[in-house]
Design a protein around this motif. Structure first.
Motif, short mmCIF file in Angstrom:
data_model
loop_
_atom_site.label_atom_id
_atom_site.label_comp_id
_atom_site.label_asym_id
_atom_site.label_seq_id
_atom_site.Cartn_x
_atom_site.Cartn_y
_atom_site.Cartn_z
N GLU A 57 -0.76 -10.61 5.56
CA GLU A 57 0.24 -10.05 6.47
C GLU A 57 -0.42 -9.38 7.67
O GLU A 57 0.03 -9.52 8.80
N GLN A 83 2.24 -4.77 5.95
CA GLN A 83 1.98 -4.48 7.36
C GLN A 83 2.58 -3.13 7.74
O GLN A 83 1.97 -2.33 8.46
N PHE A 84 3.78 -2.87 7.27
CA PHE A 84 4.45 -1.60 7.54
C PHE A 84 3.66 -0.44 6.93
O PHE A 84 3.53 0.64 7.53
N GLY A 143 -0.27 -10.93 11.34
CA GLY A 143 0.70 -10.08 12.03
C GLY A 143 2.12 -10.28 11.54
O GLY A 143 3.06 -10.19 12.34
N LEU A 144 2.29 -10.50 10.24
CA LEU A 144 3.62 -10.75 9.69
C LEU A 144 4.29 -9.41 9.34
O LEU A 144 3.66 -8.54 8.75
N PRO A 145 5.56 -9.25 9.65
CA PRO A 145 6.24 -7.96 9.43
C PRO A 145 6.71 -7.76 8.00
O PRO A 145 7.90 -7.58 7.73
N GLN A 184 0.56 0.40 9.03
CA GLN A 184 0.94 1.14 10.22
C GLN A 184 1.31 2.58 9.91
O GLN A 184 1.24 3.45 10.79
N GLY A 196 4.72 -15.96 13.42
CA GLY A 196 5.60 -15.66 12.30
C GLY A 196 6.57 -16.78 11.97
O GLY A 196 7.56 -16.56 11.27
N THR A 246 8.85 6.16 12.29
CA THR A 246 9.90 5.43 13.00
C THR A 246 11.22 6.18 13.06
O THR A 246 12.06 5.88 13.90
N ARG A 254 11.95 -6.08 5.23
CA ARG A 254 10.62 -6.67 5.18
C ARG A 254 10.28 -7.29 3.82
O ARG A 254 9.39 -8.13 3.74
N GLU A 277 14.05 -0.18 6.05
CA GLU A 277 12.82 -0.83 6.50
C GLU A 277 12.30 -1.79 5.43
O GLU A 277 11.89 -2.92 5.73
N SER A 296 7.55 -10.57 2.21
CA SER A 296 6.42 -10.31 1.31
C SER A 296 6.60 -11.01 -0.03
O SER A 296 5.65 -11.59 -0.58
#
Length: 307
Positions: A252, A262-263, A256-258, A266, A170, A86, A97, A93, A101
Protein backbone atom coordinates in the motif's frame (compact mmCIF):
# COMPACT_ATOMS: atom_id res chain seq x y z
CA UNK A 1 -21.42 -27.20 15.38
CA UNK A 2 -23.29 -24.33 17.04
CA UNK A 3 -21.54 -25.09 20.35
CA UNK A 4 -18.19 -24.96 18.57
CA UNK A 5 -19.04 -21.59 16.99
CA UNK A 6 -20.06 -20.19 20.38
CA UNK A 7 -16.83 -21.47 21.94
CA UNK A 8 -14.72 -19.91 19.18
CA UNK A 9 -16.66 -16.65 19.51
CA UNK A 10 -16.14 -16.46 23.27
CA UNK A 11 -12.47 -17.25 22.94
CA UNK A 12 -12.07 -14.59 20.26
CA UNK A 13 -13.90 -12.01 22.38
CA UNK A 14 -11.60 -12.73 25.35
CA UNK A 15 -8.56 -12.40 23.09
CA UNK A 16 -9.78 -9.09 21.68
CA UNK A 17 -10.35 -7.77 25.19
CA UNK A 18 -6.78 -8.66 26.17
CA UNK A 19 -5.41 -7.13 22.97
CA UNK A 20 -7.40 -3.93 23.52
CA UNK A 21 -6.04 -3.49 27.06
CA UNK A 22 -2.44 -4.10 26.01
CA UNK A 23 -2.74 -1.86 22.94
CA UNK A 24 -4.26 0.95 24.99
CA UNK A 25 -1.40 0.82 27.49
CA UNK A 26 1.27 0.78 24.78
CA UNK A 27 -0.27 3.69 22.86
CA UNK A 28 -0.93 5.71 26.04
CA UNK A 29 2.73 5.50 27.10
CA UNK A 30 4.18 6.36 23.70
CA UNK A 31 6.61 9.30 23.85
CA UNK A 32 5.53 12.83 22.84
CA UNK A 33 2.23 14.54 23.53
CA UNK A 34 -0.48 14.31 20.85
CA UNK A 35 -1.87 17.67 22.00
CA UNK A 36 1.43 19.43 21.30
CA UNK A 37 1.73 17.64 17.95
CA UNK A 38 -1.78 18.78 16.99
CA UNK A 39 -1.10 22.36 18.11
CA UNK A 40 1.99 22.50 15.92
CA UNK A 41 0.22 20.88 12.97
CA UNK A 42 -2.77 23.21 13.19
CA UNK A 43 -0.70 26.37 13.99
CA UNK A 44 -2.63 27.00 17.20
CA UNK A 45 -1.31 29.27 19.95
CA UNK A 46 0.82 27.40 22.47
CA UNK A 47 -0.82 28.53 25.68
CA UNK A 48 -2.30 26.83 28.71
CA UNK A 49 -5.90 27.47 27.72
CA UNK A 50 -5.52 25.83 24.31
CA UNK A 51 -3.62 22.87 25.70
CA UNK A 52 -6.13 22.29 28.51
CA UNK A 53 -9.10 22.66 26.16
CA UNK A 54 -7.75 20.01 23.79
CA UNK A 55 -6.84 17.64 26.62
CA UNK A 56 -10.37 17.94 28.04
CA UNK A 57 -11.96 17.53 24.59
CA UNK A 58 -9.97 14.38 23.88
CA UNK A 59 -10.40 13.00 27.41
CA UNK A 60 -6.66 13.04 28.14
CA UNK A 61 -7.20 14.73 31.50
CA UNK A 62 -8.83 11.63 33.01
CA UNK A 63 -7.15 8.69 34.79
CA UNK A 64 -5.88 5.93 32.52
CA UNK A 65 -8.39 3.23 33.65
CA UNK A 66 -11.28 5.64 33.10
CA UNK A 67 -9.97 6.57 29.66
CA UNK A 68 -9.69 2.89 28.73
CA UNK A 69 -13.22 2.08 29.95
CA UNK A 70 -14.68 5.02 28.03
CA UNK A 71 -12.74 4.22 24.87
CA UNK A 72 -13.68 0.52 24.97
CA UNK A 73 -17.35 1.31 25.58
CA UNK A 74 -17.40 3.77 22.70
CA UNK A 75 -15.43 1.44 20.42
CA UNK A 76 -17.79 -1.52 20.76
CA UNK A 77 -20.78 0.75 20.07
CA UNK A 78 -19.25 2.13 16.86
CA UNK A 79 -17.68 5.35 18.12
CA UNK A 80 -13.99 4.92 17.30
CA UNK A 81 -13.13 8.52 18.07
CA UNK A 82 -11.92 11.27 15.75
CA UNK A 83 -8.59 11.43 14.02
CA UNK A 84 -6.35 14.11 15.50
CA UNK A 85 -4.81 14.61 12.08
CA UNK A 86 -7.84 14.78 9.78
CA UNK A 87 -10.63 15.60 12.23
CA UNK A 88 -12.83 12.91 10.64
CA UNK A 89 -14.42 9.98 12.52
CA UNK A 90 -11.95 7.08 12.54
CA UNK A 91 -14.68 4.54 11.78
CA UNK A 92 -15.63 6.40 8.59
CA UNK A 93 -11.99 6.54 7.52
CA UNK A 94 -11.55 2.80 8.08
CA UNK A 95 -14.81 1.80 6.39
CA UNK A 96 -13.74 3.76 3.32
CA UNK A 97 -10.28 2.16 3.22
CA UNK A 98 -10.86 -1.35 4.57
CA UNK A 99 -12.34 -2.92 1.39
CA UNK A 100 -9.16 -2.11 -0.53
CA UNK A 101 -6.87 -3.59 2.14
CA UNK A 102 -9.04 -6.70 2.50
CA UNK A 103 -9.17 -7.10 -1.26
CA UNK A 104 -5.39 -7.12 -1.47
CA UNK A 105 -4.68 -9.32 1.56
CA UNK A 106 -7.57 -11.78 1.35
CA UNK A 107 -7.51 -11.81 -2.44
CA UNK A 108 -3.79 -12.63 -2.35
CA UNK A 109 -4.34 -15.54 0.03
CA UNK A 110 -7.16 -16.94 -2.10
CA UNK A 111 -5.05 -16.66 -5.25
CA UNK A 112 -2.16 -18.40 -3.48
CA UNK A 113 -4.37 -21.29 -2.35
CA UNK A 114 -5.89 -21.70 -5.82
CA UNK A 115 -2.46 -21.74 -7.44
CA UNK A 116 -0.91 -24.01 -4.80
CA UNK A 117 -3.31 -26.92 -5.40
CA UNK A 118 -2.47 -27.63 -9.07
CA UNK A 119 1.23 -26.83 -8.55
CA UNK A 120 1.49 -29.05 -5.47
CA UNK A 121 -0.51 -31.82 -7.13
CA UNK A 122 1.73 -31.81 -10.20
CA UNK A 123 4.79 -31.88 -7.92
CA UNK A 124 3.40 -34.87 -6.02
CA UNK A 125 2.66 -36.85 -9.19
CA UNK A 126 6.29 -36.65 -10.30
CA UNK A 127 8.65 -36.04 -7.38
CA UNK A 128 11.84 -34.32 -8.59
CA UNK A 129 10.04 -33.43 -11.81
CA UNK A 130 9.74 -29.95 -13.31
CA UNK A 131 6.76 -28.91 -11.18
CA UNK A 132 8.44 -30.21 -8.04
CA UNK A 133 11.62 -28.24 -8.74
CA UNK A 134 9.61 -25.15 -9.66
CA UNK A 135 7.61 -25.22 -6.44
CA UNK A 136 10.79 -25.68 -4.39
CA UNK A 137 12.53 -22.84 -6.21
CA UNK A 138 9.53 -20.57 -5.77
CA UNK A 139 9.24 -21.34 -2.05
CA UNK A 140 12.92 -20.70 -1.34
CA UNK A 141 13.42 -17.69 -3.62
CA UNK A 142 10.32 -15.72 -2.73
CA UNK A 143 10.79 -16.33 1.00
CA UNK A 144 14.24 -14.74 0.69
CA UNK A 145 13.16 -11.70 -1.35
CA UNK A 146 10.82 -9.08 0.20
CA UNK A 147 7.59 -8.30 -1.64
CA UNK A 148 8.56 -4.63 -1.42
CA UNK A 149 11.69 -5.25 -3.50
CA UNK A 150 9.82 -7.34 -6.07
CA UNK A 151 7.26 -4.54 -6.29
CA UNK A 152 9.99 -2.00 -7.04
CA UNK A 153 11.35 -4.22 -9.80
CA UNK A 154 7.88 -4.64 -11.32
CA UNK A 155 7.26 -0.89 -11.19
CA UNK A 156 10.45 -0.34 -13.15
CA UNK A 157 9.81 -3.16 -15.65
CA UNK A 158 6.03 -2.97 -16.14
CA UNK A 159 5.53 0.71 -15.45
CA UNK A 160 8.67 2.43 -16.73
CA UNK A 161 10.10 0.15 -19.41
CA UNK A 162 7.05 -1.62 -20.86
CA UNK A 163 4.42 0.97 -19.79
CA UNK A 164 1.85 -1.76 -19.21
CA UNK A 165 0.63 -0.32 -15.92
CA UNK A 166 0.32 3.07 -14.24
CA UNK A 167 2.07 2.24 -10.95
CA UNK A 168 0.57 4.95 -8.74
CA UNK A 169 -2.85 5.34 -10.31
CA UNK A 170 -4.69 2.98 -7.96
CA UNK A 171 -6.40 1.41 -10.97
CA UNK A 172 -7.53 -2.21 -11.37
CA UNK A 173 -4.19 -3.18 -12.91
CA UNK A 174 -2.32 -2.02 -9.81
CA UNK A 175 -4.77 -3.76 -7.46
CA UNK A 176 -4.40 -7.03 -9.37
CA UNK A 177 -0.61 -6.65 -9.29
CA UNK A 178 -0.50 -6.04 -5.53
CA UNK A 179 -2.79 -9.00 -4.77
CA UNK A 180 -0.61 -11.15 -7.06
CA UNK A 181 2.51 -10.08 -5.16
CA UNK A 182 0.89 -11.15 -1.88
CA UNK A 183 -0.07 -14.45 -3.51
CA UNK A 184 3.41 -14.97 -4.95
CA UNK A 185 5.02 -15.16 -1.53
CA UNK A 186 2.58 -17.79 -0.22
CA UNK A 187 2.08 -19.93 -3.32
CA UNK A 188 5.37 -21.81 -3.16
CA UNK A 189 5.13 -22.57 0.55
CA UNK A 190 1.48 -23.68 0.31
CA UNK A 191 2.28 -25.83 -2.72
CA UNK A 192 5.08 -27.55 -0.80
CA UNK A 193 2.76 -28.24 2.14
CA UNK A 194 0.10 -29.66 -0.18
CA UNK A 195 2.67 -31.73 -2.07
CA UNK A 196 4.28 -33.05 1.14
CA UNK A 197 0.97 -34.36 2.47
CA UNK A 198 0.08 -35.98 -0.86
CA UNK A 199 3.44 -37.75 -1.02
CA UNK A 200 2.91 -38.92 2.55
CA UNK A 201 -0.47 -40.37 1.60
CA UNK A 202 1.16 -42.23 -1.31
CA UNK A 203 3.05 -44.38 1.18
CA UNK A 204 -0.09 -45.61 2.96
CA UNK A 205 -1.43 -49.17 2.43
CA UNK A 206 -4.81 -47.96 1.13
CA UNK A 207 -3.02 -46.01 -1.60
CA UNK A 208 -1.18 -49.14 -2.79
CA UNK A 209 -4.51 -50.97 -2.71
CA UNK A 210 -6.03 -48.27 -4.93
CA UNK A 211 -3.16 -48.72 -7.41
CA UNK A 212 -3.67 -52.48 -7.36
CA UNK A 213 -7.33 -51.95 -8.28
CA UNK A 214 -6.26 -50.21 -11.50
CA UNK A 215 -6.22 -46.53 -10.57
CA UNK A 216 -3.40 -44.41 -11.91
CA UNK A 217 -1.16 -42.51 -9.50
CA UNK A 218 -2.93 -39.30 -10.48
CA UNK A 219 -6.39 -40.74 -9.84
CA UNK A 220 -5.37 -42.36 -6.54
CA UNK A 221 -3.76 -39.17 -5.25
CA UNK A 222 -6.82 -37.09 -6.07
CA UNK A 223 -9.41 -39.53 -4.73
CA UNK A 224 -7.61 -40.66 -1.60
CA UNK A 225 -5.09 -37.93 -0.77
CA UNK A 226 -6.66 -34.63 -1.76
CA UNK A 227 -8.91 -34.25 1.28
CA UNK A 228 -6.06 -34.79 3.74
CA UNK A 229 -3.78 -32.47 1.74
CA UNK A 230 -6.41 -29.70 1.83
CA UNK A 231 -6.53 -30.13 5.60
CA UNK A 232 -2.78 -29.46 5.76
CA UNK A 233 -3.14 -26.59 3.30
CA UNK A 234 -5.74 -24.83 5.43
CA UNK A 235 -3.53 -25.15 8.50
CA UNK A 236 -0.70 -23.47 6.59
CA UNK A 237 -2.97 -20.66 5.38
CA UNK A 238 -3.62 -19.73 9.01
CA UNK A 239 0.08 -18.96 9.48
CA UNK A 240 0.28 -17.10 6.18
CA UNK A 241 -2.54 -14.73 7.18
CA UNK A 242 -0.15 -12.84 9.46
CA UNK A 243 2.42 -12.39 6.72
CA UNK A 244 -0.25 -11.12 4.33
CA UNK A 245 -0.88 -8.19 6.71
CA UNK A 246 2.73 -7.03 6.51
CA UNK A 247 2.92 -7.51 2.75
CA UNK A 248 -0.31 -5.59 2.21
CA UNK A 249 0.94 -2.72 4.37
CA UNK A 250 4.25 -2.51 2.50
CA UNK A 251 2.59 -2.64 -0.91
CA UNK A 252 0.00 0.00 0.00
CA UNK A 253 2.83 2.37 0.87
CA UNK A 254 4.86 1.40 -2.20
CA UNK A 255 2.02 1.90 -4.70
CA UNK A 256 0.38 4.79 -2.83
CA UNK A 257 -2.89 2.91 -2.33
CA UNK A 258 -5.39 4.48 0.11
CA UNK A 259 -5.79 1.47 2.41
CA UNK A 260 -5.82 1.37 6.18
CA UNK A 261 -2.07 0.71 6.37
CA UNK A 262 -1.32 3.81 4.31
CA UNK A 263 -3.61 5.77 6.63
CA UNK A 264 -1.76 4.34 9.64
CA UNK A 265 1.65 5.35 8.29
CA UNK A 266 0.39 8.90 7.77
CA UNK A 267 -0.99 8.98 11.32
CA UNK A 268 1.99 7.57 13.24
CA UNK A 269 3.96 10.81 13.14
CA UNK A 270 1.02 12.71 14.64
CA UNK A 271 0.62 10.07 17.36
CA UNK A 272 -2.99 9.81 16.28
CA UNK A 273 -3.76 7.20 18.89
CA UNK A 274 -7.42 6.65 17.99
CA UNK A 275 -6.18 5.57 14.55
CA UNK A 276 -3.43 3.42 16.08
CA UNK A 277 -5.88 1.69 18.41
CA UNK A 278 -8.39 1.11 15.63
CA UNK A 279 -5.69 -0.38 13.39
CA UNK A 280 -4.51 -2.77 16.10
CA UNK A 281 -8.07 -3.91 16.79
CA UNK A 282 -8.84 -4.40 13.09
CA UNK A 283 -5.68 -6.48 12.59
CA UNK A 284 -6.43 -8.54 15.71
CA UNK A 285 -9.97 -9.14 14.43
CA UNK A 286 -8.58 -10.20 11.04
CA UNK A 287 -6.25 -12.74 12.64
CA UNK A 288 -8.93 -14.12 14.95
CA UNK A 289 -11.45 -14.31 12.10
CA UNK A 290 -8.94 -16.21 9.95
CA UNK A 291 -8.12 -18.58 12.81
CA UNK A 292 -11.80 -19.15 13.56
CA UNK A 293 -12.71 -19.66 9.91
CA UNK A 294 -9.87 -22.11 9.33
CA UNK A 295 -10.71 -24.00 12.53
CA UNK A 296 -14.32 -24.42 11.43
CA UNK A 297 -13.19 -25.59 8.00
CA UNK A 298 -10.79 -28.10 9.55
CA UNK A 299 -13.52 -29.46 11.80
CA UNK A 300 -15.75 -29.82 8.75
CA UNK A 301 -13.06 -31.79 6.94
CA UNK A 302 -12.23 -33.95 9.94
CA UNK A 303 -15.23 -34.55 12.24
CA UNK A 304 -12.94 -36.30 14.76
CA UNK A 305 -11.47 -32.88 15.66
CA UNK A 306 -14.85 -31.79 17.00
CA UNK A 307 -14.08 -33.57 20.27
Amino acid sequence: MSAIIIRIGLRSAASLLAVSALAFLVVAFMPSDPVMIAIQAWNLPVDGATVNALRVEWGLDRPLPVRYAIWLSDFVTGDWGRSFRTGSPVLEEFLARLPLSLGIGLGGLILAALAAVPLGFAAAIRPDGLADRLSRLLAVTVQAVPAFWIGLVLIWVLGVKLRLISPFSGGPDVLILTASLVALHSTGMLARVYRRDLVGQAGQPYFRTALAKGLTRRQALWRHGHRSAVYALLSAIRSEAGWAIGATAALEVLFGLPGISQFLVQSIGARDYYVLLAYIMVIATWMLAMNGGVELALRRLDPRSAR
